[in-house]
Design an enzyme around this catalytic site. Structure first.
Site, PDB file in Angstrom:
ATOM      1  N   SER A 197       0.984  -1.405  -0.017  1.00  0.00           N
ATOM      2  CA  SER A 197      -0.035  -0.093  -0.021  1.00  0.00           C
ATOM      3  C   SER A 197       0.956   1.139   0.043  1.00  0.00           C
ATOM      4  O   SER A 197       1.853   1.142   0.422  1.00  0.00           O
ATOM      5  CB  SER A 197      -0.958   0.015   1.479  1.00  0.00           C
ATOM      6  N   TYR A 216      -1.650  -0.463  10.130  1.00  0.00           N
ATOM      7  CA  TYR A 216      -1.500  -0.950   8.872  1.00  0.00           C
ATOM      8  C   TYR A 216      -0.315  -0.465   7.981  1.00  0.00           C
ATOM      9  O   TYR A 216       0.387  -1.459   7.196  1.00  0.00           O
ATOM     10  CB  TYR A 216      -2.680  -0.318   8.139  1.00  0.00           C
ATOM     11  N   LYS A 235       2.233  -3.002   6.080  1.00  0.00           N
ATOM     12  CA  LYS A 235       2.453  -2.909   4.735  1.00  0.00           C
ATOM     13  C   LYS A 235       4.092  -2.623   4.291  1.00  0.00           C
ATOM     14  O   LYS A 235       4.409  -3.216   3.202  1.00  0.00           O
ATOM     15  CB  LYS A 235       1.565  -1.923   4.079  1.00  0.00           C
TER      16      LYS A 235
END
Length: 264
Positions: free
Chosen positions: A147, A160, A164
């Site tokens: 991401s 997150y 990632k």
């Protein structure tokens, strides 16, 4: 013909998180380019819809409803591909995610869960898939979906973004270890119009901000990522390994600020 390099005729691919969004678009793109696909996600009805699109492209889909937060269930997809189709050429680690949360509200358990879901599960499938790929296809290609939040700082993305970022670096480490038989690359998408972005996209003010702060002034489409995926796994991308492709509309800063206040 240069377009022939984008064909993956009669190859077999695993795509996780393939019930909707990016995974569904990637699975259908691979079918249109000539591959059969093993598609896995939690919701069987969504997978069946994707399987119909694969069949319409003239290829076969093997539907595997599974809880892909379970590393063992994810790893089992490698054997499933070989049992169903007799070979395994391509793996796409697309499953992952974590909800935004302010840093001080992110518990150690939440951080560990994000790492497990986004990195550990991908590694589990890689470990299971590589021997099968070497045995049945002589080599292959692995693609990890990371991401833009793995490289850009944004508030509320500690879990997150960290996970990632780890997956992106894992991609480079795995590529070095698996050279030259297995290529390993990643895609770091920006803002893509999937169900995860529906709340933002349906709010006119938020969508306008998102588009204005994206240099290309639009939200991406799942097919933008599917095209990048096909390039990386096909012979067109055969001289790339250990690389992160960034189809993100040109982002150099986050394009949506979450309302997290400064410390006082």
């Amino acid at each position: 013909m240069i377009l022939d390099r984008f064909r993956i005729d009669d190859q077999v691919a695993i795509v996780t998180g393939a019930g909707r969004g990016l995974g569904a678009a990637i699975a259908v793109a691979f079918a249109e380019a000539g591959a059969d696909v093993v598609i896995a996600a939690r919701t069987e009805s969504q997978l069946e819809e994707v399987a119909e699109r694969v069949a319409a492209a003239g290829r076969q889909a093997h539907v595997v409803p599974a809880d892909l937060s379970d590393a063992d269930a994810t790893a089992a997809l490698a054997a499933s591909a070989v049992e169903r189709f007799g070979r395994l050429d391509i793996v796409v680690n697309n499953v992952g995610g974590a909800l935004p949360c302010p840093l001080l509200d992110t518990t150690p358990q939440a951080l560990a869960q994000a790492f497990d879901f986004n990195v550990v599960n991908a590694h589990a499938l890689v470990r299971a898939a590589v021997p099968r790929m070497l045995e049945t296809a002589g080599g292959g290609s692995i693609l990890n979906i990371t991401s833009t939040m793995g490289r850009l700082p944004g508030r509320a993305f500690a879990a997150y973004g960290t996970a990632k970022a780890a997956l992106a670096h894992y991609t480079k480490l795995a590529a070095l270890d698996l050279n030259p038989r297995i290529r390993v690359n990643a895609i770091a998408p920006g803002s893509i119009l999937t169900s995860a972005l529906e709340i933002v996209a349906s709010n006119d003010a938020m969508r306008t901000e998102l588009e204005a702060k994206t240099p290309l002034h639009r939200i991406g489409e799942p097919e933008d990522i599917a095209a990048a995926a096909l390039y990386l796994v096909s012979p067109a991308g055969k001289y790339l390994t250990g690389k992160i492709l960034e189809p993100d509309g040109g982002l150099i800063i986050p394009n949506l600020d979450l309302p997290i206040p400064d410390l006082t």
